[in-house]
Design a protein around this motif. Structure first.
Motif, PDB file in Angstrom:
ATOM      1  N   UNK A   1       0.846  -1.192   0.000  1.00 44.76           N
ATOM      2  CA  UNK A   1       0.000   0.000   0.000  1.00 44.76           C
ATOM      3  C   UNK A   1       0.883   1.244   0.000  1.00 44.76           C
ATOM      4  N   UNK A   2       0.623   2.202  -0.904  1.00 46.15           N
ATOM      5  CA  UNK A   2       1.396   3.449  -0.885  1.00 46.15           C
ATOM      6  C   UNK A   2       1.106   4.242   0.394  1.00 46.15           C
ATOM      7  N   UNK A   3       2.157   4.817   0.966  1.00 51.48           N
ATOM      8  CA  UNK A   3       2.010   5.658   2.149  1.00 51.48           C
ATOM      9  C   UNK A   3       2.942   6.857   2.033  1.00 51.48           C
ATOM     10  N   UNK A   4       2.610   7.913   2.751  1.00 48.63           N
ATOM     11  CA  UNK A   4       3.459   9.104   2.809  1.00 48.63           C
ATOM     12  C   UNK A   4       3.572   9.525   4.262  1.00 48.63           C
ATOM     13  N   UNK A   5       4.797   9.828   4.689  1.00 50.45           N
ATOM     14  CA  UNK A   5       5.018  10.310   6.051  1.00 50.45           C
ATOM     15  C   UNK A   5       5.660  11.690   6.015  1.00 50.45           C
ATOM     16  N   UNK A   6       5.396  12.446   7.064  1.00 44.92           N
ATOM     17  CA  UNK A   6       6.033  13.735   7.306  1.00 44.92           C
ATOM     18  C   UNK A   6       6.614  13.685   8.717  1.00 44.92           C
ATOM     19  N   UNK A   7       7.872  14.069   8.870  1.00 46.76           N
ATOM     20  CA  UNK A   7       8.523  14.005  10.181  1.00 46.76           C
ATOM     21  C   UNK A   7       7.756  14.801  11.230  1.00 46.76           C
ATOM     22  N   UNK A   8       7.122  15.887  10.815  1.00 45.76           N
ATOM     23  CA  UNK A   8       6.409  16.737  11.769  1.00 45.76           C
ATOM     24  C   UNK A   8       5.031  16.191  12.130  1.00 45.76           C
ATOM     25  N   UNK A   9       4.592  15.139  11.435  1.00 46.71           N
ATOM     26  CA  UNK A   9       3.250  14.603  11.676  1.00 46.71           C
ATOM     27  C   UNK A   9       3.246  13.220  12.311  1.00 46.71           C
ATOM     28  N   UNK A  10       4.422  12.590  12.437  1.00 45.41           N
ATOM     29  CA  UNK A  10       4.473  11.252  13.017  1.00 45.41           C
ATOM     30  C   UNK A  10       3.912  11.289  14.440  1.00 45.41           C
ATOM     31  N   UNK A  11       3.207  10.229  14.847  1.00 39.50           N
ATOM     32  CA  UNK A  11       3.084   8.893  14.233  1.00 39.50           C
ATOM     33  C   UNK A  11       2.009   8.769  13.153  1.00 39.50           C
ATOM     34  N   UNK A  12       1.367   9.860  12.742  1.00 34.13           N
ATOM     35  CA  UNK A  12       0.392   9.785  11.662  1.00 34.13           C
ATOM     36  C   UNK A  12       1.094   9.553  10.319  1.00 34.13           C
TER      37      UNK A  12
END
Length: 201
Positions: free
Chosen positions: A184-195
């Motif tokens: 599954x494709x996912x995108x993370x942002x360091x400022x939004x983790x753990x989301x």
């Protein structure tokens, strides 16, 4: 006859308090260090999905639309394409994004694109995959002020995004063939983790 001399206290009896403190301090320091390391790892682990709907999901200053996934895609340049290791498959993912103000692109520059298997394994984007990328990579879109003739038909995709209009970016991955149909494709942002953003297939 001289009086009996009083026996001197032993080293252990003299330092009982210090030894007791040390016995308590060493495990406490170890526990605190382990706890800190675990907390840092836990806070940086993407575990709270924000599922993107096909109709669009607002997140981090942009609207995200459903991603399209191509398994074993053809290269965009004829006759190109490197051979893959045995038991692996190439995956190409197109992401659709829209910003209502171009200043919002600054907040998207730290995105990390991944593929995530149902068992939790994660693969990062393949950095050298130019033969399979027909659009800009990353989450900020193109970077040309106007179409460059040398890009040919692809020039339209490399023009800077327009406010209020969706644009596409691409990411290419190499994953084991056994999971290619389920990642599954996912995108993370360091400022939004753990989301993290999750794009259902």
């Amino acid at each position: 006859m001289t009086g009996a001399r009083r026996a001197r206290r032993g080293w252990f009896r003299t330092n009982t308090v210090a030894l007791a403190t040390l016995v308590l301090a060493i495990p406490l320091a170890g526990w605190w260090t382990t706890r800190s390391d675990y907390k840092s790892w836990y806070d940086a682990e993407p575990r709270d999905p924000v599922v993107v709907s096909a109709g669009g999901t607002s997140y981090n200053g942009a609207i995200w639309y459903g991603a399209s996934v191509e398994q074993d895609p053809r290269p965009v340049r004829t006759g190109s394409g490197d051979a893959l290791p045995d038991g692996t498959t190439r995956i190409r993912v197109y992401f659709r994004i829209q910003v209502n103000q171009l200043s919002a692109l600054e907040g998207l520059s730290g995105c990390q694109v991944h593929l995530r298997a149902p068992d939790g394994r994660i693969w990062d984007e393949t950095l050298i995959a130019d033969d399979y990328q027909d659009r800009p990579t990353g989450c900020t879109g193109g970077y040309d002020d106007k179409p460059e003739s040398w890009r040919g038909q692809l020039a339209q995709y490399y023009v800077k995004p327009v406010a209020g209009k969706p644009f596409e970016t691409v990411a290419v991955f190499v994953v084991p063939t056994s999971v290619a149909g389920t990642v599954q494709p996912t995108i993370t942002f360091a400022t939004k983790l753990p989301q993290y953003l999750a794009f259902p297939r």
